[in-house]
Design a protein around this motif. Structure first.
Motif, PDB file in Angstrom:
ATOM      1  N   PRO A  55       0.506  -5.409  -7.426  1.00 29.11           N
ATOM      2  CA  PRO A  55       1.925  -5.032  -7.444  1.00 29.11           C
ATOM      3  C   PRO A  55       2.483  -5.035  -6.034  1.00 29.11           C
ATOM      4  CG  PRO A  55       0.573  -3.086  -7.605  1.00 29.11           C
ATOM      5  CD  PRO A  55      -0.364  -4.253  -7.621  1.00 29.11           C
ATOM      6  N   LYS A  56       3.776  -4.843  -5.934  1.00 28.15           N
ATOM      7  CA  LYS A  56       4.409  -4.797  -4.628  1.00 28.15           C
ATOM      8  C   LYS A  56       3.812  -3.633  -3.816  1.00 28.15           C
ATOM      9  CE  LYS A  56       8.822  -3.936  -3.762  1.00 28.15           C
ATOM     10  NZ  LYS A  56      10.098  -3.655  -4.148  1.00 28.15           N
ATOM     11  N   GLN A  57       3.448  -3.937  -2.575  1.00 31.30           N
ATOM     12  CA  GLN A  57       2.843  -2.902  -1.731  1.00 31.30           C
ATOM     13  C   GLN A  57       3.935  -2.171  -0.968  1.00 31.30           C
ATOM     14  OE1 GLN A  57      -0.743  -2.500  -1.711  1.00 31.30           O
ATOM     15  NE2 GLN A  57      -0.233  -3.685  -3.534  1.00 31.30           N
ATOM     16  N   TRP A  58       4.119  -0.926  -1.289  1.00 28.61           N
ATOM     17  CA  TRP A  58       5.048  -0.144  -0.460  1.00 28.61           C
ATOM     18  C   TRP A  58       4.589   1.283  -0.447  1.00 28.61           C
ATOM     19  CZ3 TRP A  58       9.277   3.048  -2.716  1.00 28.61           C
ATOM     20  CH2 TRP A  58       9.129   3.173  -4.101  1.00 28.61           C
ATOM     21  N   GLU A  59       4.840   1.937   0.653  1.00 28.44           N
ATOM     22  CA  GLU A  59       4.372   3.312   0.720  1.00 28.44           C
ATOM     23  C   GLU A  59       5.462   4.195   1.271  1.00 28.44           C
ATOM     24  OE1 GLU A  59       1.095   3.924   3.463  1.00 28.44           O
ATOM     25  OE2 GLU A  59       2.692   4.166   4.920  1.00 28.44           O
ATOM     26  N   GLY A  60       6.094   4.883   0.355  1.00 26.06           N
ATOM     27  CA  GLY A  60       6.948   5.963   0.790  1.00 26.06           C
ATOM     28  C   GLY A  60       8.368   5.580   1.089  1.00 26.06           C
ATOM     29  N   ASN A  61       9.168   6.591   1.065  1.00 30.92           N
ATOM     30  CA  ASN A  61      10.578   6.437   1.301  1.00 30.92           C
ATOM     31  C   ASN A  61      11.085   7.801   1.710  1.00 30.92           C
ATOM     32  OD1 ASN A  61      13.378   6.810   0.582  1.00 30.92           O
ATOM     33  ND2 ASN A  61      13.281   4.743  -0.282  1.00 30.92           N
ATOM     34  N   LEU A  62      11.623   7.888   2.903  1.00 32.70           N
ATOM     35  CA  LEU A  62      11.994   9.185   3.453  1.00 32.70           C
ATOM     36  C   LEU A  62      13.030   9.888   2.586  1.00 32.70           C
ATOM     37  CD1 LEU A  62      11.313  10.962   5.817  1.00 32.70           C
ATOM     38  CD2 LEU A  62      13.281  10.018   7.032  1.00 32.70           C
ATOM     39  N   ILE A  64      13.588   9.664  -0.646  1.00 33.73           N
ATOM     40  CA  ILE A  64      12.992  10.236  -1.859  1.00 33.73           C
ATOM     41  C   ILE A  64      12.212  11.493  -1.505  1.00 33.73           C
ATOM     42  CG2 ILE A  64      11.389   9.804  -3.744  1.00 33.73           C
ATOM     43  CD1 ILE A  64      12.061   6.897  -3.623  1.00 33.73           C
ATOM     44  N   GLU A  65      11.441  11.412  -0.420  1.00 30.46           N
ATOM     45  CA  GLU A  65      10.647  12.581  -0.007  1.00 30.46           C
ATOM     46  C   GLU A  65      11.551  13.777   0.236  1.00 30.46           C
ATOM     47  OE1 GLU A  65       7.447  12.831   0.172  1.00 30.46           O
ATOM     48  OE2 GLU A  65       6.670  10.788   0.285  1.00 30.46           O
ATOM     49  N   LEU A  66      12.631  13.536   0.982  1.00 28.54           N
ATOM     50  CA  LEU A  66      13.499  14.660   1.313  1.00 28.54           C
ATOM     51  C   LEU A  66      14.177  15.199   0.060  1.00 28.54           C
ATOM     52  CD1 LEU A  66      14.989  13.513   4.727  1.00 28.54           C
ATOM     53  CD2 LEU A  66      13.143  15.137   4.253  1.00 28.54           C
ATOM     54  N   TRP A  68      12.998  15.288  -3.115  1.00 29.94           N
ATOM     55  CA  TRP A  68      12.193  16.208  -3.924  1.00 29.94           C
ATOM     56  C   TRP A  68      11.751  17.439  -3.145  1.00 29.94           C
ATOM     57  CZ3 TRP A  68       8.949  11.406  -5.252  1.00 29.94           C
ATOM     58  CH2 TRP A  68       7.957  11.166  -4.296  1.00 29.94           C
ATOM     59  N   THR A  69      11.617  17.291  -1.827  1.00 24.77           N
ATOM     60  CA  THR A  69      11.333  18.492  -1.038  1.00 24.77           C
ATOM     61  C   THR A  69      12.497  19.473  -1.164  1.00 24.77           C
ATOM     62  OG1 THR A  69      10.138  17.105   0.515  1.00 24.77           O
ATOM     63  CG2 THR A  69      10.680  19.313   1.259  1.00 24.77           C
TER      64      THR A  69
ATOM     65  N   PHE B 287       1.473   6.889  -1.495  1.00 26.59           N
ATOM     66  CA  PHE B 287       2.894   7.054  -1.252  1.00 26.59           C
ATOM     67  C   PHE B 287       3.076   8.241  -0.309  1.00 26.59           C
ATOM     68  CE2 PHE B 287       7.193   8.413  -2.197  1.00 26.59           C
ATOM     69  CZ  PHE B 287       7.857   7.235  -2.470  1.00 26.59           C
ATOM     70  N   GLY B 288       3.859   8.086   0.733  1.00 23.28           N
ATOM     71  CA  GLY B 288       4.177   9.207   1.608  1.00 23.28           C
ATOM     72  C   GLY B 288       2.973   9.766   2.341  1.00 23.28           C
ATOM     73  N   LYS B 553       7.346  -2.736   4.351  1.00 27.41           N
ATOM     74  CA  LYS B 553       7.371  -1.616   3.409  1.00 27.41           C
ATOM     75  C   LYS B 553       6.183  -0.677   3.613  1.00 27.41           C
ATOM     76  CE  LYS B 553      10.666  -2.554   0.207  1.00 27.41           C
ATOM     77  NZ  LYS B 553      11.703  -1.617  -0.212  1.00 27.41           N
TER      78      LYS B 553
END
Ligand SMILES: [Cu+2]
Ligand SMILES: [Cu+2]
Lengths: 310, 557
Positions: A55-62, A64-66, A68-69, B287-288, B553
């Protein structure tokens, strides 16, 4: 009636807690459904399909993190607010008032004192319904915990460190409780019964408790009374409602009016009482009352005597 | 999944008297892999012992006023169950995983202090045996609970030697844990392969590293308390004797000052393992990463500021309650962040449902239940009702079994091929998984309700009140099912160890360094450590045109 459930509150304090609990359960269910729903969605939507590459490799997104935090923080702040606004109603301050009742935890029974009326009893607490009462909670040995879910929160009974606790029952009835802190071999049989009586009935009960039970008239019971003094029962048990010294065992001045024997193990019937006096270590192993090696005749006399202690 | 890689058979990687690397080679070993495996075997053995204790308790509680066990026996068994599971199973099992995996993760030959490593293990085993020896002592094992509250733990109330064995045993295991903690910290700080910067450490190793700090700060508090207790009991001290101007509450402050960090000591490495497993079986990087690691730090710091949430019922007063309640809610924040990041890791992936992944995904759900009920306790009016009731028994088993043990099963399925050279049977794994999920939830969910309707915990029996009998019976039946699941698991380990499908170096097509060497790895771990230019060295190796460094990414934030 004999419920003992946190969700069956009969006092303003217990009622507050029950409401808080329901609110938190609703929030909790929402959070749980969200998490479980997301996991279920992921499981169904993103299961590997044959022939599919990486699948597409991606890790994280600021962002989204903020998000749900922030949302989690909001929920937690809400819970904190809920705590701040309800804690006083759930457990009102006890300031310096004199306690209405002093309850002392012993390895494995409850001593109950009514200081104003100068009455000592055990294992059953009577209170007038519709009134808030202040308890003083103490321990004679290890840590115990006073818990009658329908009437109030629980509160530890700590040796050398007494606590105070408000309880109340809006409706007359029997409310079950127990010691909630592990306190040794017979922690399981440290049950507690609280009777909320209509106020007049309570006053009558208290007045009656302050009196000595009428002296036994029949010969067997009289013999029992004599044995009670001779067989060292009296060194551990007082039979007057306002003794001057503290004893190792429960006050028996009005023992026959109680519903159970040995803090909930047996129902209070003559046969059970005979069993108890004969073999306390079999009925409640480890209990602080020895097997007295009495013969049948002596036991019958003692039972007859104790039955007169109404 | 389908093709079976042709790999040479490996030597028997287990203690074995009759082989060339016989028992002595294991006893004298200072190799982190052998020590790690000995940790895992020892803790699995204690897990079975603790599990049998649990089953005995559930038999006794199956009916009101049942007399399968005497009160003394029950109280000894529940105390030993708690002590065993915490000090001889969960904590050392996670340390065992760290011991095996961390050096491989960072491309090292061994731990920084191999002999200290051996010492940690042997002193743990000795402590465990010392604890169990108490069953043979007059008066038997300790019967004061795993928390041994004062003054019940003092001579006047517990005159037998059980509590002394307990204190000495835990002093041993605690000392071993501290040594292990120091070892892990130094290993991570000094032995990383070229290119393996701290920001590239696998999440499991990060969690082991943070965990090591928790251990070296928390366990000394316990050791101090145990020493004070021994002084009270053997030399006539009065630390915890209220009748002689000591304080019963002092014990609670010390014990929970250790005890709450301990809760996270028992869960952080599990979080780490979950992060690895979900990432690999979703075919995506975690992720993260920064949030996963950072929240680990947050948890570690906060865990030292929440201990009095175990003491809301002692009457500390509302200002203190608010401080500890607030801090306890706050610690849910980093935990929540982790949960969302695990879901984020699987999101958009291509999920392969191996047994490891099944356990890992179910972990998220079970752990969330335990986490949420934990937050409910931080709303302390609720705690005022439910503490020391069966609700807490349910809560903590959702955290420690539904949480940590599920993660441990995931980790075992994930790393067993590396350790043994063979895969665990997936067919038995599915049986194990479903029996565990059904058995676990049947046993523990209903205990929430038992607590709400007034059942205190740590009781050897209970009166026949409405609902109590059948609910306890349901719970006991669940425990039986759970026990079956564990049996299947044990059979799987034994069977697959001999007959399992050969694994090859990298059966899961994973990306961290341990999969770059043979299974099991040679004594020196790596013939050659692959270049480390990102967080997933093996991904980079296999995708030279799409390395993590080239992918915008997949940044190294
Ligand atoms: Cu008690
Ligand atoms: Cu805690």
């Amino acid at each position: 009636m004999e419920s003992g459930s946190v969700f069956d509150p009969v006092s303003p304090m217990a009622h507050t807690i029950s409401t808080v609990f329901i609110i938190v359960l609703i929030i909790a269910s929402a959070v749980f459904l969200l998490v479980a729903g997301l996991v279920t969605f992921v499981i169904i939507r993103y299961r590997a399909r044959p022939g599919q590459g990486d699948p597409k490799q991606w890790e994280g997104n600021l962002k989204i993190e903020l998000t749900w935090t922030g949302l989690t923080l909001l929920v937690l702040l809400g819970l904190f607010g809920l705590t701040v606004f309800t804690m006083d109603d759930a457990s009102p301050a006890t300031a310096s008032e004199q306690p209405d009742i002093v309850v002392v935890g012993h390895q494995w029974w409850w001593e109950v004192r009514y200081p104003a009326a100068n009455v000592v009893t055990a294992n059953e607490i009577h209170i007038p319904s519709g009134q808030r009462l202040l308890l003083q909670l103490e321990s004679a040995d290890v840590i115990h915990d006073f818990w009658v879910p329908q009437l109030s929160r629980k509160m530890d009974m700590i040796p050398g460190n007494s606590n105070k606790l408000w309880i109340a029952a809006n409706t007359p009835g029997l409310y079950l409780g127990a010691c909630a802190e592990f306190c040794g071999p017979q922690h399981a049989w440290m049950r507690l019964r609280v009777y909320a009586d209509p106020p007049e009935q309570f006053s009558a009960w208290l007045a009656d408790q302050a009196q000595l039970a009428p002296l036994p008239s029949d010969a067997l019971a009289q013999r029992g009374q004599q044995l009670f003094q001779e067989q060292t029962c009296v060194s551990c048990h007082a039979v007057t409602p306002n003794p001057t010294e503290n004893k190792v065992g429960p006050n028996l001045a009005h023992f026959a009016s109680r519903a159970t024997i040995a803090t909930g193990v047996l129902t209070n019937t003559p046969a059970n009482l005979a069993l108890w006096i004969n073999q306390p270590q079999d009925v409640k192993p480890g209990v602080r009352m020895p097997n007295m090696k009495l013969d049948v005749e002596q036991i019958q006399a003692l039972v007859a005597y104790l039955e007169t202690l109404q | 999944m389908s093709e079976i890689p042709l790999v040479p058979e490996n030597h028997v990687p287990l203690p074995n008297v009759s082989s060339s690397n016989g028992l002595l080679a294991w006893v004298a070993s200072v190799d982190h892999k052998q020590i790690g495996i000995m940790y895992l075997l020892t803790t699995l053995l204690f897990f079975l012992v603790g599990g049998i204790e649990a089953l005995l308790m559930r038999i006794q509680l199956a009916q009101p006023r049942f007399s399968f066990l005497s009160p003394e026996a029950y109280n000894q068994i529940f105390s030993m169950h708690g002590t065993t599971m915490i000090f001889l199973v969960v904590m050392p099992m996670l340390i065992g995983f760290s011991t095996y995996i961390v050096p491989l993760h960072i491309g090292a030959r061994d731990m920084a202090f191999p002999r200290l490593n051996a010492f940690s293990f042997w002193v743990l085993l000795f402590g465990g045996l010392l604890l169990y020896f108490s069953f043979l002592a007059p008066g038997g094992a300790p019967a004061v609970g795993w928390f041994a509250y004062a003054p019940l733990n003092e001579r006047p109330f517990s005159s037998n030697l059980g509590v002394d064995y307990w204190a000495l045993g835990l002093l041993c295991t605690g000392t071993g844990s501290i040594a292990a903690g120091i070892n892990i910290i130094v290993t991570v700080l000094t032995l990383r392969a070229p290119g393996m910067t701290m920001r590239r450490l696998p999440v499991f190793t990060w969690m082991s590293f943070i965990n090591a700090f928790l251990i070296i700060f928390a366990i000394p508090i316990l050791n101090a308390a145990l020493a004070a207790l021994l002084i009270d009991r053997q030399l006539g001290g009065v630390f915890f004797k209220p009748s002689e101007s000591g304080s019963a509450l002092l014990w609670q402050h010390l014990f929970w000052g250790f005890g709450h960090p301990e809760v996270y000591i028992m869960v952080l490495p599990a979080f780490g393992a979950i992060s690895e497993v979900i990432s690999v079986f979703s075919r995506k990087p975690v992720f993260g990463y920064a949030f996963l690691v950072g929240s680990g730090f947050g948890i570690a710091l906060l865990s030292f500021a929440v201990w009095a949430h175990h003491m809301f019922a002692v009457g500390l007063g509302d200002p203190l309650n608010l401080v500890f309640g607030g801090a306890s809610m706050l610690i849910a924040l980093p935990t929540g962040i982790k949960v969302f990041n695990w879901i984020g890791t699987a999101w958009g992936g291509s999920i392969r449902f191996s047994t490891a992944m099944l356990f890992a995904l179910t972990f998220i759900i079970e752990f969330t239940i335990g986490g949420i009920s934990g937050v409910a306790f931080a709303v302390f009016p609720i705690d005022w009702q439910l503490t020391d009731s069966y609700f807490v028994v349910a809560h903590m088993h959702y955290v420690l079994f539904g949480g940590t043990m599920f993660a441990v099963f995931a980790a075992i399925f994930y790393w067993f091929p590396k350790m043994s050279g063979r895969r665990l049977s997936e067919r038995l794994g599915k049986w194990h998984f479903w029996l565990t999920v059904i058995g676990f939830n049947t046993t523990f969910f209903i205990q929430h309700i038992l607590g709400i309707i007034g059942m205190p915990r740590r009781v050897y029996t209970y009166p026949d009140l409405p609902g109590w009998g059948w609910m306890n019976l349901v719970s006991s039946i669940g425990a039986g099912i759970l026990g079956l699941g564990v049996l299947v698991f044990c059979w799987n380990v034994v069977y697959s160890f001999k007959r399992g499908q050969p694994a090859g170096d990298n059966p899961w097509d994973a990306w961290t360094l341990e999969w770059a060497t043979t299974s099991p790895p040679p004594p020196h771990n790596f013939a050659q450590v692959p270049p480390v230019r990102g967080r997933r060295p093996l991904w980079d190796l296999h995708h030279p045109d799409n390395t993590d460094a080239q992918n915008p990414k997949v940044s190294e934030d």
